[in-house]
Design an enzyme around this catalytic site. Structure first.
Site, PDB file in Angstrom:
ATOM      1  N   SER A 132      32.259  15.184  -0.485  1.00  0.00           N
ATOM      2  CA  SER A 132      33.647  14.759  -0.313  1.00  0.00           C
ATOM      3  C   SER A 132      34.395  15.075  -1.601  1.00  0.00           C
ATOM      4  O   SER A 132      34.028  14.598  -2.673  1.00  0.00           O
ATOM      5  CB  SER A 132      33.667  13.257  -0.015  1.00  0.00           C
ATOM      6  N   LYS A 158      34.339  18.555   2.349  1.00  0.00           N
ATOM      7  CA  LYS A 158      35.372  17.685   2.938  1.00  0.00           C
ATOM      8  C   LYS A 158      36.463  17.491   1.903  1.00  0.00           C
ATOM      9  O   LYS A 158      36.199  17.077   0.782  1.00  0.00           O
ATOM     10  CB  LYS A 158      34.735  16.353   3.335  1.00  0.00           C
ATOM     11  N   LEU A 159      37.677  17.834   2.294  1.00  0.00           N
ATOM     12  CA  LEU A 159      38.814  17.680   1.391  1.00  0.00           C
ATOM     13  C   LEU A 159      39.571  16.410   1.734  1.00  0.00           C
ATOM     14  O   LEU A 159      39.960  16.206   2.886  1.00  0.00           O
ATOM     15  CB  LEU A 159      39.784  18.858   1.520  1.00  0.00           C
ATOM     16  N   ASP A 186      39.871  14.620   5.329  1.00  0.00           N
ATOM     17  CA  ASP A 186      39.875  13.163   5.513  1.00  0.00           C
ATOM     18  C   ASP A 186      41.184  12.607   4.970  1.00  0.00           C
ATOM     19  O   ASP A 186      41.472  12.729   3.778  1.00  0.00           O
ATOM     20  CB  ASP A 186      38.685  12.537   4.777  1.00  0.00           C
ATOM     21  N   ASN A 188      42.177   9.294   5.343  1.00  0.00           N
ATOM     22  CA  ASN A 188      42.123   7.848   5.067  1.00  0.00           C
ATOM     23  C   ASN A 188      43.403   7.142   5.516  1.00  0.00           C
ATOM     24  O   ASN A 188      44.048   6.412   4.753  1.00  0.00           O
ATOM     25  CB  ASN A 188      41.835   7.562   3.591  1.00  0.00           C
ATOM     26  N   GLU A 211      39.450  13.632   9.813  1.00  0.00           N
ATOM     27  CA  GLU A 211      38.918  12.265   9.759  1.00  0.00           C
ATOM     28  C   GLU A 211      40.050  11.261   9.528  1.00  0.00           C
ATOM     29  O   GLU A 211      40.855  11.421   8.613  1.00  0.00           O
ATOM     30  CB  GLU A 211      37.898  12.214   8.613  1.00  0.00           C
ATOM     31  N   ASP A 236      36.786   7.057  11.197  1.00  0.00           N
ATOM     32  CA  ASP A 236      35.997   6.395  10.160  1.00  0.00           C
ATOM     33  C   ASP A 236      36.423   4.915  10.156  1.00  0.00           C
ATOM     34  O   ASP A 236      35.817   4.084  10.848  1.00  0.00           O
ATOM     35  CB  ASP A 236      36.263   7.090   8.802  1.00  0.00           C
ATOM     36  N   LYS A 260      29.251   4.654   9.074  1.00  0.00           N
ATOM     37  CA  LYS A 260      28.978   4.078   7.759  1.00  0.00           C
ATOM     38  C   LYS A 260      28.379   2.702   8.000  1.00  0.00           C
ATOM     39  O   LYS A 260      29.073   1.822   8.531  1.00  0.00           O
ATOM     40  CB  LYS A 260      30.278   3.890   6.965  1.00  0.00           C
ATOM     41  N   GLY A 288      29.860   8.008   3.536  1.00  0.00           N
ATOM     42  CA  GLY A 288      29.403   7.425   2.275  1.00  0.00           C
ATOM     43  C   GLY A 288      30.496   6.580   1.674  1.00  0.00           C
ATOM     44  O   GLY A 288      31.663   6.662   2.070  1.00  0.00           O
TER      45      GLY A 288
HETATM   46  O1  OSB Z   1      36.793   7.708   3.691  1.00  0.00           O
HETATM   47  O2  OSB Z   1      34.876   8.577   3.664  1.00  0.00           O
HETATM   48  C1  OSB Z   1      35.743   7.909   3.109  1.00  0.00           C
HETATM   49  C2  OSB Z   1      34.609   7.084  -0.430  1.00  0.00           C
HETATM   50  C3  OSB Z   1      35.041   5.775  -0.542  1.00  0.00           C
HETATM   51  C4  OSB Z   1      35.716   5.199   0.496  1.00  0.00           C
HETATM   52  C5  OSB Z   1      35.973   5.920   1.655  1.00  0.00           C
HETATM   53  C6  OSB Z   1      35.522   7.228   1.778  1.00  0.00           C
HETATM   54  C7  OSB Z   1      34.862   7.831   0.705  1.00  0.00           C
HETATM   55  C8  OSB Z   1      34.445   9.222   0.690  1.00  0.00           C
HETATM   56  C9  OSB Z   1      33.290   9.621  -0.189  1.00  0.00           C
HETATM   57  O3  OSB Z   1      34.988  10.093   1.307  1.00  0.00           O
HETATM   58  C10 OSB Z   1      31.992   9.474   0.508  1.00  0.00           C
HETATM   59  C11 OSB Z   1      30.807   9.597  -0.418  1.00  0.00           C
HETATM   60  O4  OSB Z   1      30.539  10.701  -0.881  1.00  0.00           O
HETATM   61  O5  OSB Z   1      30.130   8.591  -0.696  1.00  0.00           O
HETATM   62 MG    MG Z   2      36.639   8.655   5.543  1.00  0.00          MG
END
Ligand code: OSB
Ligand code: MG
Length: 367
Positions: A132, A158-159, A186, A188, A211, A236, A260, A288
């Protein structure tokens, strides 16, 4: 017999700032759960961040709900399965529950001499790993960082994106690294349904998935978005349980799920979601939360199940930490070995964790 539960609070720096649409993380405020018996112990890592920006949970709040509500539910003989059943009465608080469940699982599987991977039904001995990539200050920075991860061997990039730092970033990465590289984004939860036409501009880049474009609660909005955007939608944040996953799939809010364990309340719930998706032919991958080796080990066991057909965010320890709390996980030809000894297969290195630890609170189990 479980004699006591310890909550270990610790701190670790990240190798570089990790910027998402919701925050810039520079370190991890850690909480480990340690289940201590007469001659065995079990470890779990709480994935909640310091502040409630990814989801409503945050690490100090997790500790509060653990000590006030969850730990008092544990007796000397409580199993992970029993804990999940009993703690269902407490609403939400998935990350707090998951950390305790993981420690109980590690404890009981060590006693039974079974690995978490075997217990969950793993079919792979190593898992293909993605990485990521946080939002970078400039496109040049982004291309340099992606090139470094490609050189490390990551099989999927993953960007992280947000409005305004999206289409041009993806185009630049596609132009620099070609159309064959496995690539996904992603958001978020940074967009709104009205951004559908904008997000559809990503369709020409042949991404694996987008995502969580919309807020956690807007599952119905993802149904509309899925109709207007060609790229597969993956959820997610929205997927907080088996029931939510089933509902989201039933109404076509997404066609891929990021599992997750912390977000859904544990590894047992994660396996249920995996089994559901496998039976429906829905691809899943392991997300993750910047885990150290304790959480990373358990995630690798989960990612070895047959339905995990897309590379996960199961990167190597050194992606995030100069010195992990366990023996570091390493990427070899794009893969990371799944721990195959007992329980989660790793333990914190006493001196390393000790140097990072700020506080240990011990709760005696008397029932
Ligand atoms: O949205 O997947 C997510 C990290 C912290 C909180 C949310 C996310 C993430 C990551 C990194 O994208 C995932 C990792 O490499 O642990
Ligand atoms: Mg995510």
């Amino acid at each position: 017999m479980i004699r006591r539960i310890e909550i270990v609070r610790a701190h670790i720096n990240l190798v570089s700032p990790f910027r998402t649409s919701f925050a810039t993380e520079v370190d991890r405020n850690l909480l480990y759960v340690r289940v201590v018996g007469d001659d065995e112990e079990g470890w779990g890592e709480c994935v909640a961040m310091a502040a409630p920006l990814y989801s409503s949970e945050y690490v100090d709040g997790c500790e509060e709900v653990m000590k006030r509500y969850l730990i008092p539910m544990i007796s000397a003989s409580t199993t992970a399965e029993e804990f999940v059943q009993n703690s269902a009465a407490i609403r939400g608080n998935f990350m707090a529950k998951a950390a305790i469940e993981a420690a109980l699982l590690d404890f009981q599987l060590r006693k039974a001499n079974v690995s978490l991977a075997n217990f969950l039904g793993a079919t792979q001995t190593k898992v293909a790993s993605g990485v990521s990539v946080g939002i970078q200050p400039t496109i040049d920075d982004l291309l340099r960082v992606v090139a470094e991860y490609r050189a490390d061997g990551y099989v999927r990039i993953k960007l992280k994106i947000e409005p305004g730092l999206d289409i041009d970033r993806v185009r630049a990465v596609r132009e620099a690294f070609g159309s064959d590289m496995l690539l996904q984004v992603d958001a978020n939860a940074a967009y709104a349904v009205d951004d559908a036409a904008h997000l559809a501009k990503l369709d020409e880049f042949n991404l694996l998935l987008i995502e969580q474009p919309l807020p956690e609660e807007d599952i119905v909005g993802h149904v509309e978005l899925s109709k207007r955007v060609g790229t597969p939608i993956c959820l997610d944040e929205s997927i907080t349980s088996y029931d939510v996953a089933r509902g989201a799939l039933d109404i076509n809010a997404c066609s891929i799920i990021n599992i997750k364990p912390g977000r859904v309340g544990g590894y047992l719930e994660s396996k249920r979601i995996h089994d559901l998706c496998l039976s429906r032919g829905v691809p899943v991958w392991c997300g993750g939360m910047l885990e150290t080796g304790i959480g990373r080990a358990a995630n690798l066991a989960l990612a070895a199940l047959p339905g995990f057909t897309l590379p996960g965010d199961t990167s190597a320890s050194k992606r995030y930490f100069i010195q992990d709390v366990t023996t570091p996980f390493e990427l070899v030809d794009g893969y990371i070995d799944v721990p195959n000894t007992v329980g989660i297969g790793v333990r914190p290195i006493t001196e390393v964790l000790g140097a990072m630890t700020s506080r240990v609170d011990s709760y005696t189990i008397t029932k």
